[in-house]
Design an enzyme around this catalytic site. Structure first.
Site, PDB file in Angstrom:
ATOM      1  N   TYR A  60      -7.665  -2.879  -8.187  1.00  0.00           N
ATOM      2  CA  TYR A  60      -7.596  -2.250  -6.774  1.00  0.00           C
ATOM      3  C   TYR A  60      -8.480  -1.222  -6.595  1.00  0.00           C
ATOM      4  O   TYR A  60      -8.720  -0.828  -5.763  1.00  0.00           O
ATOM      5  CB  TYR A  60      -5.955  -1.617  -7.244  1.00  0.00           C
ATOM      6  CG  TYR A  60      -5.577  -0.941  -6.233  1.00  0.00           C
ATOM      7  CD1 TYR A  60      -5.028  -1.054  -4.881  1.00  0.00           C
ATOM      8  CD2 TYR A  60      -5.511   0.686  -6.669  1.00  0.00           C
ATOM      9  CE1 TYR A  60      -4.927   0.030  -4.024  1.00  0.00           C
ATOM     10  CE2 TYR A  60      -5.196   1.574  -5.890  1.00  0.00           C
ATOM     11  CZ  TYR A  60      -4.656   1.275  -4.392  1.00  0.00           C
ATOM     12  OH  TYR A  60      -4.520   2.265  -3.495  1.00  0.00           O
ATOM     13  N   PHE A 115       4.961   7.280 -20.370  1.00  0.00           N
ATOM     14  CA  PHE A 115       4.050   6.603 -20.898  1.00  0.00           C
ATOM     15  C   PHE A 115       3.234   7.441 -21.486  1.00  0.00           C
ATOM     16  O   PHE A 115       2.198   7.832 -20.897  1.00  0.00           O
ATOM     17  CB  PHE A 115       3.367   5.744 -19.695  1.00  0.00           C
ATOM     18  CG  PHE A 115       4.095   4.668 -19.020  1.00  0.00           C
ATOM     19  CD1 PHE A 115       5.044   4.026 -19.574  1.00  0.00           C
ATOM     20  CD2 PHE A 115       3.616   4.587 -17.647  1.00  0.00           C
ATOM     21  CE1 PHE A 115       5.737   2.882 -18.978  1.00  0.00           C
ATOM     22  CE2 PHE A 115       4.251   3.592 -17.085  1.00  0.00           C
ATOM     23  CZ  PHE A 115       5.416   2.803 -17.318  1.00  0.00           C
ATOM     24  N   ASN A 157      -1.147  11.719  -5.128  1.00  0.00           N
ATOM     25  CA  ASN A 157       0.100  11.148  -5.403  1.00  0.00           C
ATOM     26  C   ASN A 157       1.194  11.286  -4.269  1.00  0.00           C
ATOM     27  O   ASN A 157       1.947  12.162  -4.370  1.00  0.00           O
ATOM     28  CB  ASN A 157       0.626  11.081  -6.724  1.00  0.00           C
ATOM     29  CG  ASN A 157      -0.439  10.358  -7.883  1.00  0.00           C
ATOM     30  OD1 ASN A 157      -1.455  10.961  -7.767  1.00  0.00           O
ATOM     31  ND2 ASN A 157       0.159   9.697  -8.791  1.00  0.00           N
ATOM     32  N   ASN A 206       4.567  -6.554   1.905  1.00  0.00           N
ATOM     33  CA  ASN A 206       5.293  -5.661   1.224  1.00  0.00           C
ATOM     34  C   ASN A 206       6.174  -4.618   1.872  1.00  0.00           C
ATOM     35  O   ASN A 206       6.331  -3.416   1.379  1.00  0.00           O
ATOM     36  CB  ASN A 206       4.490  -4.986   0.343  1.00  0.00           C
ATOM     37  CG  ASN A 206       4.881  -4.208  -0.971  1.00  0.00           C
ATOM     38  OD1 ASN A 206       5.561  -4.678  -1.499  1.00  0.00           O
ATOM     39  ND2 ASN A 206       4.432  -3.067  -1.297  1.00  0.00           N
ATOM     40  N   ASN A 233       1.638  -7.832   8.080  1.00  0.00           N
ATOM     41  CA  ASN A 233       2.133  -9.268   7.697  1.00  0.00           C
ATOM     42  C   ASN A 233       3.294  -9.030   6.845  1.00  0.00           C
ATOM     43  O   ASN A 233       3.886 -10.304   6.285  1.00  0.00           O
ATOM     44  CB  ASN A 233       0.995 -10.034   6.967  1.00  0.00           C
ATOM     45  CG  ASN A 233       0.650  -9.594   5.581  1.00  0.00           C
ATOM     46  OD1 ASN A 233       1.364  -8.459   5.216  1.00  0.00           O
ATOM     47  ND2 ASN A 233      -0.306 -10.292   4.825  1.00  0.00           N
ATOM     48  N   LEU A 234       3.841  -8.142   6.572  1.00  0.00           N
ATOM     49  CA  LEU A 234       5.165  -7.725   6.000  1.00  0.00           C
ATOM     50  C   LEU A 234       5.222  -8.092   4.465  1.00  0.00           C
ATOM     51  O   LEU A 234       6.253  -8.433   4.115  1.00  0.00           O
ATOM     52  CB  LEU A 234       6.293  -8.415   6.764  1.00  0.00           C
ATOM     53  CG  LEU A 234       6.411  -7.701   8.245  1.00  0.00           C
ATOM     54  CD1 LEU A 234       7.555  -8.486   9.058  1.00  0.00           C
ATOM     55  CD2 LEU A 234       6.802  -6.298   8.235  1.00  0.00           C
ATOM     56  N   SER A 244      -8.421   6.536  -1.939  1.00  0.00           N
ATOM     57  CA  SER A 244      -7.371   6.644  -2.959  1.00  0.00           C
ATOM     58  C   SER A 244      -8.100   7.703  -3.898  1.00  0.00           C
ATOM     59  O   SER A 244      -9.567   7.578  -4.101  1.00  0.00           O
ATOM     60  CB  SER A 244      -6.895   5.586  -3.859  1.00  0.00           C
ATOM     61  OG  SER A 244      -6.436   5.954  -5.144  1.00  0.00           O
ATOM     62  N   ALA A 272      -3.274  -1.389   5.669  1.00  0.00           N
ATOM     63  CA  ALA A 272      -2.933  -2.618   5.060  1.00  0.00           C
ATOM     64  C   ALA A 272      -3.703  -3.104   3.833  1.00  0.00           C
ATOM     65  O   ALA A 272      -4.808  -3.129   4.054  1.00  0.00           O
ATOM     66  CB  ALA A 272      -3.017  -3.779   6.049  1.00  0.00           C
ATOM     67  N   GLY A 279      -5.241   2.357 -18.802  1.00  0.00           N
ATOM     68  CA  GLY A 279      -5.824   2.762 -17.700  1.00  0.00           C
ATOM     69  C   GLY A 279      -5.474   4.165 -17.084  1.00  0.00           C
ATOM     70  O   GLY A 279      -6.257   4.667 -16.204  1.00  0.00           O
ATOM     71  N   LYS A 330     -11.189  -0.087  -3.521  1.00  0.00           N
ATOM     72  CA  LYS A 330     -11.249   1.058  -2.697  1.00  0.00           C
ATOM     73  C   LYS A 330     -12.615   1.683  -2.632  1.00  0.00           C
ATOM     74  O   LYS A 330     -13.157   1.988  -1.647  1.00  0.00           O
ATOM     75  CB  LYS A 330     -10.294   1.965  -3.217  1.00  0.00           C
ATOM     76  CG  LYS A 330      -8.779   1.781  -2.802  1.00  0.00           C
ATOM     77  CD  LYS A 330      -8.480   1.801  -1.600  1.00  0.00           C
ATOM     78  CE  LYS A 330      -7.077   1.263  -1.339  1.00  0.00           C
ATOM     79  NZ  LYS A 330      -6.317   1.027  -0.044  1.00  0.00           N
TER      80      LYS A 330
END
Ligand code: NAD
Ligand code: UD1
Length: 341
Positions: free
Chosen positions: A149, A218, A179, A35, A32-33, A124, A81, A297, A153
């Site tokens: 998120y 970080f 990663n 992103n 659906n584009l 992930s 997606a 996190g 998953k």
């Protein structure tokens, strides 16, 4: 063999579509584009010298998905997606569950209606949560990721497990990415984040190209060798080839049914400081940075045990950290504004 690739215009999807075409798979992209840009598909077609069928649509739109299965004789689905920004998922969790969990269920329902059983899912390393020791192995129990998120998953992996128990025809593979970084070595396709990058490498690359002033690191007080977090970075083309290896594995194992998880990583951890150094070496220029507070996190260190993918998929991440940096830089310097330029 015809493969439906949802999210195929995105970062990992576009590199995987290229690998699929290079390995003589036919590809239909459904995206659906939200992103990504259709330009990525045009560039993949040029690189491969082959055509990609593209359908713009949302995975939650079952009628449209169903039309795609009617129009094309799909043999397998690779499902990229999803929404993927960890921070954003804490702000709009319902969108993440709607898109990533409900959307996947819609896709699986339509696949079942059309008797398509081969399914490869973008999972992930985040599914191992905080509970497991490193390196992560597929036999570990899934953890409890801190973000919506990550939870989405874990939920989808559970959906796949339950579907496999109920449907003896289902043949699923969950690929747990560590990663992914880098870009195709042509420098024509790569990662094109919208707005301020959340992930390390796109941020470093945008500092290098002058789009951002300096990198915030970080935290440098983690219990690691140099105090910064360690991750298992792998080249996106190695990851793309992991999907081809998984499809080949499904094709070789016609007797297989169920769902099988594989870690896709190098097996090595690299710190944030080491990444910055490696990037500086690759571009022969200093990257400005400052140490800022820890990000909520973040785990101190994790990397893959990738033996299962090595042994069963005949897959190994072979590209070096140096190559990951060089290819990131070629993409970023040739396309300072991503696909928009
Ligand atoms: P990306 O955002 O570049 O690609 C995702 C693609 O899916 C985009 O093209 C987007 O437009 C599309 N999309 C999103 N929602 C959709 C919907 N409802 N219907 C149709 N298309 C939709 O992200 P990516 O980095 O290429 O990630 C691909 C997959 O890999 C995602 O599932 C992500 O969660 C997973 N993953 C990514 C990483 C990473 O570091 N990039 C790590 C682990 C897992
Ligand atoms: C993050 C997600 C993870 C997701 C993955 C891919 C979190 C907590 N985890 O992984 O769930 O699967 O992205 O989308 O967000 N860093 C900096 N400065 C920056 C950016 C990052 O120092 O500007 C550091 C981070 O603290 C981390 C490392 O770089 O230690 C890698 O960060 P990132 O690229 O965001 O990946 P992960 O956090 O591993």
């Amino acid at each position: 063999m015809k493969v439906l690739v949802t999210g195929g215009a995105g970062y990992i999807g576009s590199h995987t579509v290229l690998s699929l075409l290079e390995n003589n798979y036919d590809v239909v992209v459904y995206d659906n584009l939200v992103n990504s840009s259709i330009e990525s598909i045009d560039r993949v077609e040029k690189l491969a010298g082959k055509k990609v069928e593209f359908v713009e649509g949302d995975i939650c739109n079952k009628d449209k998905l169903s039309q795609v299965f009617k129009q094309f004789k799909i043999d397998a689905v690779i499902h990229f997606a999803a929404l993927k920004a960890v921070g954003e998922s804490t702000q709009i969790p319902l969108s993440y569950y709607q898109n990533n969990v409900h959307g996947t269920v819609c896709l699986l329902e339509v696949m079942q209606q059309h008797k398509v059983h081969n399914f490869i899912f973008s999972s992930s390393a985040t599914v191992y949560g905080e509970e497991n020791d490193v390196p992560y192995v597929e036999t570990m129990k899934l953890g409890t990721p801190s973000s919506p998120y990550g939870a989405s998953k874990v939920m989808v992996e559970r959906v796949l497990a339950d579907l496999a128990l109920s449907d003896p025809n289902f043949r699923g593979v969950s690929l747990r990415y560590f990663n992914p970084i880098g870009a195709h070595e042509s420098g024509t396709i790569g990662e094109d984040p919208k707005g301020i990058p959340n992930n390390l490498l796109p941020y470093v690359a945008q500092v290098a190209v002058g789009k951002r002033d300096k990198l915030g690191i970080f935290g440098d007080d983690y219990p690691t060798k140099d105090g910064t977090c360690e991750r298992d970075y792998l080249h996106v083309m190695d990851l793309a080839q992991g999907h081809v290896a998984a499809l080949d594995w499904l094709n070789r194992h016609s007797e297989f049914s169920g769902v099988e998880a594989f870690n896709l990583g190098t097996g090595n951890g690299t710190s944030v400081f080491a990444i910055v150094k490696a990037f500086e070496l690759a571009i022969n220029k200093e990257i400005k940075f400052e140490v800022s507070p820890r990000r909520a996190g973040d785990l101190p260190a994790f990397w893959a045990n990738a033996n299962k993918a090595n042994q069963q998929l005949n897959w190994q991440a072979s590209r070096t950290l140096e190559k990951m940096m060089e290819d990131t830089w070629r993409w970023q310097s040739n396309n300072p504004n991503g696909y928009l330029a």
